[in-house]
Design a protein around this motif. Structure first.
Motif, PDB file in Angstrom:
ATOM      1  N   TRP A  84       0.782  -1.343   0.049  1.00  0.00           N
ATOM      2  CA  TRP A  84      -0.050  -0.098   0.146  1.00  0.00           C
ATOM      3  C   TRP A  84       0.890   1.157   0.078  1.00  0.00           C
ATOM      4  O   TRP A  84       1.532   1.553   1.011  1.00  0.00           O
ATOM      5  N   LEU A 123     -10.190   0.864   0.810  1.00  0.00           N
ATOM      6  CA  LEU A 123     -10.299  -0.275   0.613  1.00  0.00           C
ATOM      7  C   LEU A 123      -9.147  -0.908  -0.025  1.00  0.00           C
ATOM      8  O   LEU A 123      -8.873  -2.059   0.291  1.00  0.00           O
ATOM      9  N   ALA A 124      -8.320  -0.114  -0.614  1.00  0.00           N
ATOM     10  CA  ALA A 124      -7.068  -0.426  -1.017  1.00  0.00           C
ATOM     11  C   ALA A 124      -6.053  -0.988   0.191  1.00  0.00           C
ATOM     12  O   ALA A 124      -5.189  -1.822   0.210  1.00  0.00           O
ATOM     13  N   GLU A 127      -7.392  -4.309   1.646  1.00  0.00           N
ATOM     14  CA  GLU A 127      -6.882  -5.183   0.522  1.00  0.00           C
ATOM     15  C   GLU A 127      -5.359  -5.703   1.021  1.00  0.00           C
ATOM     16  O   GLU A 127      -5.063  -6.745   1.097  1.00  0.00           O
ATOM     17  N   LEU A 131      -3.807  -9.006   2.645  1.00  0.00           N
ATOM     18  CA  LEU A 131      -2.768 -10.003   1.998  1.00  0.00           C
ATOM     19  C   LEU A 131      -1.467 -10.194   2.794  1.00  0.00           C
ATOM     20  O   LEU A 131      -0.928 -11.350   3.149  1.00  0.00           O
ATOM     21  N   GLU A 173     -19.157  -2.165   1.724  1.00  0.00           N
ATOM     22  CA  GLU A 173     -17.833  -2.487   1.193  1.00  0.00           C
ATOM     23  C   GLU A 173     -16.714  -2.507   2.283  1.00  0.00           C
ATOM     24  O   GLU A 173     -15.832  -3.359   2.558  1.00  0.00           O
ATOM     25  N   ALA A 177     -14.812  -6.020   3.918  1.00  0.00           N
ATOM     26  CA  ALA A 177     -13.377  -5.973   3.996  1.00  0.00           C
ATOM     27  C   ALA A 177     -12.791  -6.538   5.317  1.00  0.00           C
ATOM     28  O   ALA A 177     -11.967  -6.963   5.512  1.00  0.00           O
ATOM     29  N   ARG A 180     -13.597 -10.064   5.687  1.00  0.00           N
ATOM     30  CA  ARG A 180     -12.536 -10.829   5.137  1.00  0.00           C
ATOM     31  C   ARG A 180     -11.367 -11.219   5.912  1.00  0.00           C
ATOM     32  O   ARG A 180     -10.631 -12.435   5.945  1.00  0.00           O
TER      33      ARG A 180
END
Length: 262
Positions: A84, A123-124, A127, A131, A173, A177, A180
């Motif tokens: 990021w 959101l990035a 993500e 990861l 969203e 996230a 997740r």
């Protein structure tokens, strides 16, 4: 036993005495600070060193900024969230290893400013965080990811009327996230011990939010599986919000049984 705390202090220079008082009273092993709002070179590290805490700081003038204070020996493993990046850079992640435990300290973008690009950046970040968590899980690493997530995971995590449904903290969203991370196998420390009930970590300065208890739960500690097995307590330090010139957030403290950092 090991005590880990996360706290968005909303300016370390304004809240230095509050933090020092908390360290003296509560003696956490690790304190993760967000929104320190100062460059690295003017962070009051000497004050905390005299109190027995070594510091690692990723600062930024006037905005953002994260730091970790630790009574335990540590090594810095990351000074930014892998995967990021922004232009200009934003100081939103720092990570240490202490013993065999990794502690990641994050300040997730709010997502309500900057239009669609600002929300996409939020959101990035999530993500990239997922990861990174997955890579540590695959490596068998024990870790805690704690900080200001700027997400209310469910409707029970904010007071009625405190946010509109379009707010970035509660948009579908954002919640997906966050879920997740849980589906990867991480444990929301507070909800593991308190599955229901309203436990807020933030009250806005506006509209008498504190006096009306119109709060949000947006500060979280997510634990990898073996760390979650050692979880003993998890609670916000609500009384901090009632002090003079407080941060709008309060500390969230968790304790782990011995062995989590061995």
């Amino acid at each position: 036993m090991m005590k880990l705390v996360t706290w968005n202090v909303n300016s370390i220079r304004q809240r230095c005495d509050h933090v020092l008082d908390y360290l003296t009273r509560e003696q956490p092993d690790v304190l993760a600070l967000q929104e320190i709002k100062c460059a690295t070179d003017i962070f009051p590290a000497d004050t905390f060193t005299q109190a027995g805490y070594d510091c690692t700081v990723v600062g930024q003038k006037s905005y953002n900024g994260v730091a970790i204070l630790s009574r335990q020996p540590f090594e810095v493993t990351h000074t930014g969230l892998p995967g990021w990046e922004t232009d200009p850079p934003q100081a939103r992640y720092v990570e240490i290893g202490t013993g065999r435990l990794v502690v990641g300290n994050l300040y997730l973008p709010n997502g309500n400013s900057g239009g669609s690009a600002g929300y996409d950046s939020k959101l990035a970040f999530m993500e990239a965080l997922a990861l990174h968590a997955r890579s540590m899980l695959e490596a068998g690493q024990d870790f805690v990811l704690m900080g200001d997530y700027n997400v209310c995971p469910t409707d029970e995590d904010y007071a009625a009327g405190a946010l509109p449904p379009t707010d970035a903290l509660v948009r579908p969203e954002s919640r997906a996230a966050f879920r997740r991370l849980l589906w990867l196998g991480l444990t929301d420390a507070l909800r593991a011990l308190h599955p229901t009930g309203r436990f807020y970590t933030f009250w806005d300065y506006q509209a008498a939010a504190w006096q009306r208890n119109s709060g949000l739960r947006i500060d979280h500690a997510l634990l990898s599986p073996r760390v979650a097995e050692r979880l003993l307590t998890a609670l916000p330090a609500r009384d901090e919000r009632g002090k003079a010139q407080p941060s709008d957030h309060v500390p969230l403290a968790i304790t782990l049984a011995a062995g989590a950092a061995a």
